[in-house]
Scaffold this motif. Structure first.
Motif, PDB file in Angstrom:
ATOM      1  N   SER A  46       0.832  -1.206   0.000  1.00  0.00           N
ATOM      2  CA  SER A  46       0.000   0.000   0.000  1.00  0.00           C
ATOM      3  C   SER A  46       0.864   1.252   0.000  1.00  0.00           C
ATOM      4  N   ARG A  47       1.956   1.224   0.732  1.00  0.00           N
ATOM      5  CA  ARG A  47       2.858   2.385   0.768  1.00  0.00           C
ATOM      6  C   ARG A  47       3.455   2.663  -0.610  1.00  0.00           C
ATOM      7  N   GLU A  48       3.927   1.606  -1.269  1.00  0.00           N
ATOM      8  CA  GLU A  48       4.568   1.808  -2.572  1.00  0.00           C
ATOM      9  C   GLU A  48       3.559   2.182  -3.652  1.00  0.00           C
ATOM     10  N   LEU A  49       2.353   1.648  -3.573  1.00  0.00           N
ATOM     11  CA  LEU A  49       1.311   2.050  -4.528  1.00  0.00           C
ATOM     12  C   LEU A  49       0.998   3.536  -4.377  1.00  0.00           C
ATOM     13  N   ALA A  50       0.926   4.011  -3.127  1.00  0.00           N
ATOM     14  CA  ALA A  50       0.666   5.429  -2.896  1.00  0.00           C
ATOM     15  C   ALA A  50       1.829   6.286  -3.397  1.00  0.00           C
ATOM     16  N   ARG A  51       3.050   5.823  -3.208  1.00  0.00           N
ATOM     17  CA  ARG A  51       4.215   6.576  -3.694  1.00  0.00           C
ATOM     18  C   ARG A  51       4.234   6.673  -5.218  1.00  0.00           C
ATOM     19  N   LEU A  52       3.636   5.700  -5.893  1.00  0.00           N
ATOM     20  CA  LEU A  52       3.571   5.725  -7.351  1.00  0.00           C
ATOM     21  C   LEU A  52       2.452   6.628  -7.871  1.00  0.00           C
ATOM     22  N   GLY A  53       1.710   7.279  -6.965  1.00  0.00           N
ATOM     23  CA  GLY A  53       0.708   8.246  -7.371  1.00  0.00           C
ATOM     24  C   GLY A  53      -0.718   7.755  -7.367  1.00  0.00           C
ATOM     25  N   HIS A  54      -1.004   6.606  -6.762  1.00  0.00           N
ATOM     26  CA  HIS A  54      -2.347   6.048  -6.741  1.00  0.00           C
ATOM     27  C   HIS A  54      -2.999   6.274  -5.373  1.00  0.00           C
ATOM     28  N   ARG A  55      -4.319   6.273  -5.353  1.00  0.00           N
ATOM     29  CA  ARG A  55      -5.066   6.364  -4.102  1.00  0.00           C
ATOM     30  C   ARG A  55      -5.366   4.951  -3.629  1.00  0.00           C
ATOM     31  N   VAL A  56      -4.995   4.640  -2.403  1.00  0.00           N
ATOM     32  CA  VAL A  56      -5.153   3.290  -1.859  1.00  0.00           C
ATOM     33  C   VAL A  56      -5.971   3.372  -0.578  1.00  0.00           C
ATOM     34  N   GLU A  57      -7.077   2.676  -0.560  1.00  0.00           N
ATOM     35  CA  GLU A  57      -7.891   2.559   0.648  1.00  0.00           C
ATOM     36  C   GLU A  57      -7.818   1.119   1.118  1.00  0.00           C
ATOM     37  N   VAL A  58      -7.130   0.904   2.223  1.00  0.00           N
ATOM     38  CA  VAL A  58      -7.018  -0.436   2.796  1.00  0.00           C
ATOM     39  C   VAL A  58      -8.269  -0.683   3.633  1.00  0.00           C
ATOM     40  N   ILE A  59      -8.961  -1.768   3.337  1.00  0.00           N
ATOM     41  CA  ILE A  59     -10.179  -2.139   4.057  1.00  0.00           C
ATOM     42  C   ILE A  59      -9.880  -3.430   4.802  1.00  0.00           C
ATOM     43  N   GLY A  60      -9.860  -3.359   6.120  1.00  0.00           N
ATOM     44  CA  GLY A  60      -9.411  -4.516   6.875  1.00  0.00           C
ATOM     45  C   GLY A  60     -10.174  -4.743   8.159  1.00  0.00           C
ATOM     46  N   SER A  61      -9.985  -5.931   8.691  1.00  0.00           N
ATOM     47  CA  SER A  61     -10.609  -6.346   9.943  1.00  0.00           C
ATOM     48  C   SER A  61      -9.533  -6.507  11.007  1.00  0.00           C
ATOM     49  N   GLN A  62      -9.960  -6.841  12.232  1.00  0.00           N
ATOM     50  CA  GLN A  62      -9.017  -6.986  13.335  1.00  0.00           C
ATOM     51  C   GLN A  62      -8.149  -8.238  13.154  1.00  0.00           C
ATOM     52  N   PRO A  63      -6.895  -8.194  13.568  1.00  0.00           N
ATOM     53  CA  PRO A  63      -6.162  -7.006  13.997  1.00  0.00           C
ATOM     54  C   PRO A  63      -5.933  -6.063  12.816  1.00  0.00           C
ATOM     55  N   TYR A  64      -6.278  -4.804  13.000  1.00  0.00           N
ATOM     56  CA  TYR A  64      -6.291  -3.866  11.891  1.00  0.00           C
ATOM     57  C   TYR A  64      -4.893  -3.642  11.315  1.00  0.00           C
ATOM     58  N   PRO A  65      -4.829  -3.408  10.013  1.00  0.00           N
ATOM     59  CA  PRO A  65      -3.535  -3.119   9.389  1.00  0.00           C
ATOM     60  C   PRO A  65      -2.889  -1.870   9.983  1.00  0.00           C
ATOM     61  N   VAL A  66      -1.577  -1.874  10.008  1.00  0.00           N
ATOM     62  CA  VAL A  66      -0.801  -0.699  10.403  1.00  0.00           C
ATOM     63  C   VAL A  66      -0.177  -0.137   9.137  1.00  0.00           C
ATOM     64  N   LEU A  67      -0.538   1.097   8.783  1.00  0.00           N
ATOM     65  CA  LEU A  67      -0.079   1.711   7.546  1.00  0.00           C
ATOM     66  C   LEU A  67       0.952   2.794   7.837  1.00  0.00           C
ATOM     67  N   ASP A  68       1.804   3.061   6.853  1.00  0.00           N
ATOM     68  CA  ASP A  68       2.772   4.143   6.988  1.00  0.00           C
ATOM     69  C   ASP A  68       2.049   5.482   6.961  1.00  0.00           C
ATOM     70  N   GLU A  69       2.440   6.385   7.817  1.00  0.00           N
ATOM     71  CA  GLU A  69       1.780   7.677   7.927  1.00  0.00           C
ATOM     72  C   GLU A  69       2.431   8.705   7.005  1.00  0.00           C
TER      73      GLU A  69
END
Length: 735
Positions: A46-69
């Motif tokens: 998800s981090r690298e997709l966002a760096r390439l210029g795309h919008r990424v919405e991670v949809i997850g359940s518990q334990p919830y994903p930890v994303l780069d801020e």
């Protein structure tokens, strides 16, 4: 900006590949990046997709994903489950006020009977969420959920990543099982793999992380090889890099083991450590993972007197993990099998020399023996000890392998490369996606299997049942699903001519179609509960001569249609979520389940008629006790998607209790006492185990009787040994 706005021609800056930026929904039912590879995959991709210029919405359940801020366009949407496997109380029973809908009831019921519900239940919740946001996303990327809910129309083209078939894990655990009860527990826990096989075969595009995994997906899951594409993943080489300022601890060996399961081979490394310490007394092992309190690894540590030489660390930060790997003289991957092995790639990226087995795809990552690592056969403690002794005693070899390993990772296995390859497959999926439902089709998009408009109304006498009520277009039923000749249901609409009436199928605009009773002799829906896009179980077809409308509970989005009683000769749905403890679904809420019709029970066919699961306003129909000798659904909703082992069907002559909450003793509450032989005893999960649902809460389950366990073929170990099942599964639940 939505996908629809982009299609309308709104201008925006191009992505890194020069194409239009995409809005991506990235699904993950398990997102913890500190425990298991799936969470690591979601975080870094998800981090690298966002760096390439795309919008990424991670949809997850518990334990919830930890994303780069701090990355624009990268967001997290929480899609909560009941979190049944959380610490410190895994395998908990939720409070009454925690239940929200029939999916929650299904989740608890499956857990109560030793199964793992999350791939199925997450897929059903994700389907509901995605369809409600139709037009938002350009593509949906599923991270190995492979649940029935993701089949059919989910509002955007689907791309799925399968890291490796979970059937491999299942077989390794069965091979290691030492008792019949343990084997039964393993089979039940991994019951969801049958669903994953069926779903995988229907997917247009599957990504995987290695050539080895690609071949095993073809062999184990039966997917056509032209549908499976390799996109290697890798290490975060900016984070995992050498740092000479970190001191190396003499004798330190580091490994990662996300769970105490045979697949990880940790028991062989513990045995190897005991051998190594005879030549290198300072040798010690640091395991990134939870310390097992019992089981083979704990027994091996005690047997070899290694309590002070084996340390487990858990919950450490990224920086602490990197420094730990840097501080080791040797990194080790002892796994019997890996679909890729991120720990190998990350250790090599830090410049730490590696000893690794040749299990699965590990050689694809680690490279050749003696060039970038030392390679040993899997499951061989002696070979592991020899490799560790060699590296611990040769500083020059450690330096050479460490440098060569980092060079290999930089050239072949980085997350930037993984993101670029993934985007290419997204664009291909979008290009080849079929037009949205309703585009150019008559009758509001109701389409039969052949593409003809589906006339609404009752089918003619003699027609067969719909094997998959909700999204049957384009897919054939599994072998043994008894789809009658000429059957076919409408996708989100009324059934085609020759199909059983699809009560509750969505009419144009999302409303339910008018319910119509099928004519005499029609068949029933094989699995109304979760067949929104899914196939029925092998052998899960309704009995010959029985039939009823495919109840509205089949669709997780649609409210039920007005109830209508079946004609003579018709029976109940074979597996309906509403009737098996879940009630019927009306506007997202679950109403109390209606009792079987006394008239339907006594009629030919012997199956209880699901007469009026919910009235048009969501009120259950009047309850009536089933007659003597009525039969219950062969398999309750808890089995939906992870079909039970042979012999799991309910015993003959077991009928469903009357409307209301079954008591803990197995009787029924107000609404009509069951007639003789009408008490449901089999499988305490879907029908008698989940209890009835009223106003969103699930009542306490009725305890399955010993007779019910015997009739259904369920071994007493499964009914009486819940504690043992919990112990068997605890290591899996932590992640």
């Amino acid at each position: 900006m939505t996908a629809e706005a982009r299609d309308a021609g709104a201008e925006e800056d191009p992505a890194a590949d020069g194409g239009r930026p995409l809005h991506i929904a990235l699904l993950t039912y398990k997102g913890n990046p500190f425990c298991g590879g799936q969470g690591v995959y979601v975080r870094h991709l998800s981090r690298e997709l966002a760096r390439l210029g795309h919008r990424v919405e991670v949809i997850g359940s518990q334990p919830y994903p930890v994303l780069d801020e701090g990355l624009p366009g990268l967001t997290l949407t929480e899609l909560p489950s009941l979190d049944l496997y959380r610490q410190p109380d895994p395998f908990r029973t939720p409070r009454r006020d925690e239940y929200r809908d029939w999916i929650d009831a299904l989740e608890v019921g499956t857990m109560w009977t030793g199964g793992f519900p999350e791939p199925l239940t997450f897929s059903l919740r994700a389907r509901r969420h995605l369809r409600a946001r139709r037009g938002t996303f350009d593509v949906v990327h599923d991270n190995q959920t492979l649940g029935y809910g993701l089949l059919g129309d989910i509002g955007a083209p689907l791309v799925t990543t399968v890291h490796h078939p979970i059937t491999v894990d299942r077989q390794l655990e069965l091979d290691a099982a030492e008792s019949r009860r343990r084997r039964l527990s393993v089979r039940r826990w991994y019951g969801f793999t049958r669903m994953q096989k069926r779903v995988a075969r229907r997917l247009p595009s599957i990504l995987t992380v290695s050539g080895t995994s690609r071949q095993e997906i073809v062999d184990h899951l039966g997917v056509r090889d032209d549908r499976v594409h390799v996109v290697h993943i890798g290490a975060d080489t900016d984070l995992f890099r050498p740092d000479p300022s970190v001191p190396v601890v003499p004798g330190r060996i580091v490994t990662t083991s996300s769970a105490d399961v045979p697949l990880k081979g940790l028991v062989f490394l513990v045995e190897a450590l005991a051998k190594v310490r005879t030549e290198h007394p300072a040798a010690h092992l640091v395991v990134v993972g939870k310390r097992p309190e019992s089981g083979p690894v704990a027994q091996a540590v005690e047997r070899y007197g290694l309590t002070g030489a084996v340390e487990f660390v858990k919950g450490i930060t990224d920086a602490e993990l990197v420094d730990l790997v840097r501080s080791a003289q040797v990194a080790c991957v002892p796994s019997l099998y890996e679909g890729f092995s991120l720990p190998a790639a990350e250790a090599m990226a830090t410049g730490t020399p590696l000893v690794a087995t040749t299990g699965g795809a590990i050689p694809e990552v680690a490279g050749r023996d003696g060039e970038t690592c030392l390679a040993v056969p899997p499951g061989d403690a002696g070979a592991l000890a020899a490799g560790l002794n060699r590296l611990l005693g040769d500083p020059g070899l450690r330096a050479r392998l460490g440098a060569a390993g980092r060079t290999r990772i930089l050239h072949h296995f980085t997350w930037t490369r993984a993101a670029e390859g993934t985007i290419a497959h997204y664009r291909e999926a979008i290009t080849h996606a079929p037009p949205p439902p309703g585009t150019g089709s008559p009758a509001g998009g109701a389409v039969s299997r052949t593409g003809a408009a589906a006339p609404r109304g009752a089918p003619a006498p003699g027609t067969g049942s719909s094997a998959r009520a909700a999204v049957s277009t384009g897919d054939s039923p599994e072998a043994g699903e008894a789809s009658g000749s000429g059957t076919g249901s409408a996708a989100g609409g009324a059934p085609a001519a020759g199909a059983a009436a699809s009560r509750g199928a969505a009419a144009p605009g999302g409303g339910p179609a008018a319910g119509a009773a099928p004519a005499s002799g029609t068949g029933s829906s094989a699995r109304a509960a979760i067949s929104a896009g899914g196939s029925s179980d092998v052998g899960g077809a309704a009995e010959s001569g029985t039939g009823s409308p495919a109840d509205a509970a089949a669709s997780s989005e649609d409210a039920p249609a007005p109830a209508a009683a079946p004609e003579p000769g018709t029976g109940s749905p074979a597996r309906a979520a509403g009737s098996s403890g879940g009630g019927s679904v009306a506007g997202g809420a679950v109403s109390p389940p209606a009792a079987p019709s006394a008239r339907g029970a006594a009629e030919p066919g012997g199956a209880a008629a699901a007469r009026g699961a919910a009235a048009s306003g969501g009120t259950p129909a009047a309850a009536a006790a089933p007659s003597s000798g009525t039969t219950s659904s062969a398999r309750a909703a808890v089995s939906a998607g992870d079909s039970s082992e042979a012999g799991d069907a309910a015993g003959s002559g077991a009928g469903a209790p009357g409307r209301g909450v079954p008591s803990r003793g197995g009787g029924s509450a107000a609404g009509g006492a069951p007639a003789p032989r009408a008490t449901r005893a089999a499988r305490g999960a879907g029908s008698s185990g989940v209890g009835s649902v009223a106003g969103g809460a699930v009542s306490p389950p009725a305890a399955p009787s010993a007779r019910g366990a015997a009739e259904s073929g369920v071994a007493p170990a499964l009914v009486q040994g819940v504690a043992d099942v919990e112990i068997d599964c605890e290591s899996r639940a932590t992640c």
